[in-house]
Design a protein around this motif. Sequence first.
Motif, short mmCIF file in Angstrom:
data_model
loop_
_atom_site.label_atom_id
_atom_site.label_comp_id
_atom_site.label_asym_id
_atom_site.label_seq_id
_atom_site.Cartn_x
_atom_site.Cartn_y
_atom_site.Cartn_z
N UNK A 1 -6.05 8.48 3.38
CA UNK A 1 -7.20 8.00 2.75
C UNK A 1 -6.98 6.69 2.03
N UNK A 2 -5.24 5.74 2.22
CA UNK A 2 -4.78 4.46 2.93
C UNK A 2 -4.69 4.27 4.47
N UNK A 3 -4.91 5.44 5.38
CA UNK A 3 -4.37 5.20 6.59
C UNK A 3 -5.69 4.67 7.00
N UNK A 4 -6.56 5.17 6.64
CA UNK A 4 -8.48 5.74 7.04
C UNK A 4 -9.08 4.36 6.37
N UNK B 1 -5.42 5.48 -4.36
CA UNK B 1 -5.60 6.11 -2.64
C UNK B 1 -4.79 7.55 -2.24
N UNK B 2 -5.12 8.15 -1.97
CA UNK B 2 -3.72 9.01 -1.47
C UNK B 2 -3.60 8.64 0.07
N UNK B 3 -2.18 8.93 0.45
CA UNK B 3 -1.56 8.58 2.09
C UNK B 3 -2.48 8.93 3.08
N UNK C 1 -3.43 -3.69 -1.25
CA UNK C 1 -2.92 -2.81 -1.14
C UNK C 1 -2.13 -2.21 -2.22
N UNK C 2 -1.33 -2.93 -3.41
CA UNK C 2 -0.65 -2.62 -4.70
C UNK C 2 -1.33 -1.76 -5.04
N UNK C 3 -2.57 -2.24 -5.07
CA UNK C 3 -3.67 -1.40 -6.53
C UNK C 3 -4.23 -0.05 -5.24
N UNK C 4 -4.74 0.05 -4.45
CA UNK C 4 -4.98 0.96 -3.26
C UNK C 4 -3.99 2.18 -2.94
#
Length: 357
Positions: free
Chosen positions: A194-197, A190-192, A183-186
């Motif tokens: 993209x991070x949520x999907x 990633x955009x927020x 998660x720290x790397x992502x």
Amino acid sequence: MISAQAPGKLYIAGEYAVVEPGYPAIIVALNQFVTVTITPSQDYGRIASKQYQENSLYWQRQGTELVFDNRDNPFHYILSAIRLTEQYAQVLGKPLAMYHLNVNSDLDSADGKKYGLGSSAAVTVATIKALCQFYDIPMTKDRLFKLAAIAHLDVQGNGSLGDIAASVYGGWIAYQAFDHDWLASARRELSLNDLLTTTWPGLQIELLTPPESLELMIGWTGTPASTSHLVDKVAIFKATQRQEYHAFLDESRDCLHRMIDGFHNQDLAAIQHEIAVNRDLLNRLARLSHVTIETTLLKTMCDIAVQVGGAAKSSGAGGGDCGIVIIDAANNLAHLLKEWQVRGIEPLKLNVHHVIE
């Protein structure tokens, strides 16, 4: 006025191991809530809590940033939830607005007793839910969990986030933590949105159905516990006795898998057996790490329940707070309750809360 609630939680089994990705826990959401209300405002915003009346926090906007009049406040989780949800609102093209946000919690008693029901997680979830209503943002449970997990981690820095899952999904859940390093790397890549999907590696959340005969009883020992202090001590044990720590992890994982199978098979006896196994594992961890997980009063609480046919253990980090009992509802519970009360153990009259779609 917009209002949103999130329930508190208790750990049933799998504590300490659950902070590692791939090691499950069982958690239950309870019918005590944090409620967040939002009312539109014009010139300034206020964050207030019935529990912290002397510490209302006033804010204004500079562009899209919230600017606060004072920095020393008890609202860190709320502020983190606001920051992240408003970031998401901007991604979706929603104009930011002024509002007053009020928090009321019944996770602690009226006279300020702290039961250890996960108020920081519940207030994070309730704040995000309320703001999503305020900004008209559609929100699934999966996305709500991810937003709340990120907001919570930004304040706390560690933890399994199982309490967030309980507040979001409700009921009985089997939970496995995601990979925090990923998660720290992502978050850098990633955009927020993209991070949520995207799928979070290691994250597993499964709703469980308990056997009809299962009765959950909760006893409070009257001593609040410092989860962060206890977890820090176990972290030292992890660093210095890696072989013993990994043996604990593996045995906890196997125990929880068998317990989850007990839920799948509606087998109360199997669930009770694994509760007893998990209690022994936690007591062994306590001895090895020199941490007091099962206090004298928690031990008394559990032993009384075992004498009348229940399976019992500490809940959460231990060191005080609550213990849980899994018992057949057909048992006569009056003797147990009387013995608890004689010893100063407070039965909490709480029920499991199921989140309605």
